[in-house]
Design an enzyme around this catalytic site. Sequence first.
Site, PDB file in Angstrom:
ATOM      1  N   GLU A 172      65.526   9.169  26.426  1.00 18.35           N
ATOM      2  CA  GLU A 172      64.211   8.506  26.361  1.00 18.35           C
ATOM      3  C   GLU A 172      64.272   7.141  25.681  1.00 18.35           C
ATOM      4  O   GLU A 172      63.466   6.821  24.799  1.00 18.35           O
ATOM      5  CB  GLU A 172      63.199   9.413  25.658  1.00 18.35           C
ATOM      6  CG  GLU A 172      62.851  10.642  26.465  1.00 18.35           C
ATOM      7  CD  GLU A 172      61.738  11.490  25.852  1.00 18.35           C
ATOM      8  OE1 GLU A 172      61.278  11.176  24.734  1.00 18.35           O
ATOM      9  OE2 GLU A 172      61.332  12.479  26.487  1.00 18.35           O
ATOM     10  N   GLU A 291      63.828  17.066  31.644  1.00 17.37           N
ATOM     11  CA  GLU A 291      62.852  17.653  30.717  1.00 17.37           C
ATOM     12  C   GLU A 291      61.553  17.866  31.475  1.00 17.37           C
ATOM     13  O   GLU A 291      60.935  16.890  31.936  1.00 17.37           O
ATOM     14  CB  GLU A 291      62.602  16.769  29.484  1.00 17.37           C
ATOM     15  CG  GLU A 291      63.703  16.800  28.447  1.00 17.37           C
ATOM     16  CD  GLU A 291      63.310  16.108  27.140  1.00 17.37           C
ATOM     17  OE1 GLU A 291      62.121  16.199  26.751  1.00 17.37           O
ATOM     18  OE2 GLU A 291      64.198  15.490  26.532  1.00 17.37           O
TER      19      GLU A 291
END
Length: 509
Positions: A172, A291
Site C-alpha cells: 500500500e 487484500e
Amino acid sequence: MKARAAIHRDFRISRIDDRLYSAFIEHMGRAIYSGIYEPGHPHADHRGFRQDVLGLVRDLDVPAIRYPGGNFVSAYDWKDGIGPKTERPVRLDLAWRSRETNQVGINEFAEWAGEAGIEMMLAVNLGTGTLQDAREFMEYVNHPSGTTWSDLRRSHGVEQPYGVKMWCLGNEMDGPWQIGHRTARDYGRVANQTAKALKALDPSIETIVCGSSNDEMPTYPDWEREVLEECYENVDYISLHKYFGNNSRDTLNYFGKIEQTGRYIQAIAGTIDHVKAKKRAKNDIFICFDEWNVWYHSRAEDKARVKAWDWPEAPSLLEETYNFEDALFVAGLLNEFIRRSDRVKIACIAQLVNVIAPIRAERGGPAWRQTIYWPYQMASLYGRGDALAVQVDAPRYDCRVADDVSYLDIAVTHDAAAGMLTIFALNRHLTEAADLDVEMAGFNARRVALHRVMEGHDLQATNSAEAPDRIAPADGSGAALDDGRLRARLGPLSYHVIRLELEEVAGSG
C-alpha cells in the site's frame, strides 16, 4: 421470480489459477500470537502451533498465503525474526502501535505453512527497507548454500531453501498512512530496481507491485499507470485492495458493491493494457487482489482504540464478528473473482485467523468457523478448473453504487479432470424465491452430485464459541436434471453450490 441461465462448453473465460483462493496473515493483533501460535494452549503442539486452528485452515485448502504484512511490513526488519528466540529483540510496531516479540519469524512461519500445505507469498519492506534488505532476505530464504545468508539459514536448522516464488514489493505504498509512503513515480522506480535485483537472484520468481489501496483513493487509477510505466517489464502482477461494509444497513446496495468491484478490476485491466501498448511490451501483467474482505462492524472503534493504547502485546484488534449477510456478500464476491479470472489470477482473503478473518480463536479457548468461512471454503474446494461464461436472464434492480444489478448472481466452473460442472448461485432478492432453469450446451450431465445451500437465517445471525455451527451449509433440495437442463428453486437470500457429474462431453471423441 423466474430466472434462466445459459452455459456453453466452448464459452470459456479462463483457466482459474488455484491461487485465486489464497489468504493473508499479518503480524497484527492476534492473527499470529494466540491465533496460529500459542504455546501452552491445550491444543498447541511442542512448537506452539495450535492444532485446532491448523485443522480449520487445512479444511479450506488454501493454495498460498501472503506474509508478514500488510502495513506491518513497511517498518519490519526480517532479521529480527531469525536465530535463537531468546536473543530476538522486542520491537515497537508503528503500524498497529503494539509490541512485536519476534517469537515467530520466517522459519517458524514457513514450518507452519508447510504443515498447512500452503505456499508462501512473501512481502519485502520497501517503506524503511532497501533493495539490499530485500536481496538479503531472498538469499536467506531461497539460495541453497555457500553464501553468507544461505549458510546462516542452514545454521538455524533449515538445510533446504524454501524456494518461494511470489514476492510482494512492499505494501500500500500509495497510502499516506504507510510508513515510507512514496509518490507513484518514486515507488515505481524503487519497485523496478528491486524486482530486477530479485530476478537476478532467481529468474523463476514472480513479483507483485503495489496498486491502489482501494478505488476511492484520490490517486486511483493514475497510480497504477504511473507505477507500471516505471516497472512494467520487470513485474508480473499488480496488487489491488478493497474492504467492504454495510454501514447504511441497505442490503441490496451492499450486494451491489460486488458489481462495483468488477468495475474496479476492469478499470485496472484497461490500465495494464494501456501501459503495455504504450511501452510496446511483450509480457503480460495480471491482477493480484491480495487484500479483500468485509471490514466495518468495529472499524471505527478499533481505530480509536489503537490511538489510545500503550504498546500492548498481541492485542485484540479488528476481530470482526461476521453475520449471515456478510456470508452472502463474500459468496457473491468470490463469484466475481471467478468471472474475472482471466485478469485476476491471485486473490487473498484478509486475513485468515482472528483479524477480519473466517476463523476465530479464543486465547486459551476454542476455535470456530465464522459465517464467511463457508462460502470461502466451498469456492476453494469446488471452484477449480475453467471459468465459463454464463448468461443470466433474471429481474434486476438499481442501487446507489450500481445500476442494473441482477438479483441472481451466478458463476460456473468446469473441472474436466474431475468430470464436474459447478454452479455457484446467489439469490439476492430479499423476499422472492427464484425458479432457475439452466441450459447447458455441450455437456451431458449424469446426476446432481452435490447440492449445498446457505439460507433461511436472519441476516444478523452469527456464529460464536457457544454456537459455532449456527450458520453452516446444509444439504439442498429441489435441484434436478430434466431433459439435459438443470432446474432448481433458490430461496430468497440464499447461496447454492450445485455440482453436476458429467458424462462424456457431447460431440467429443
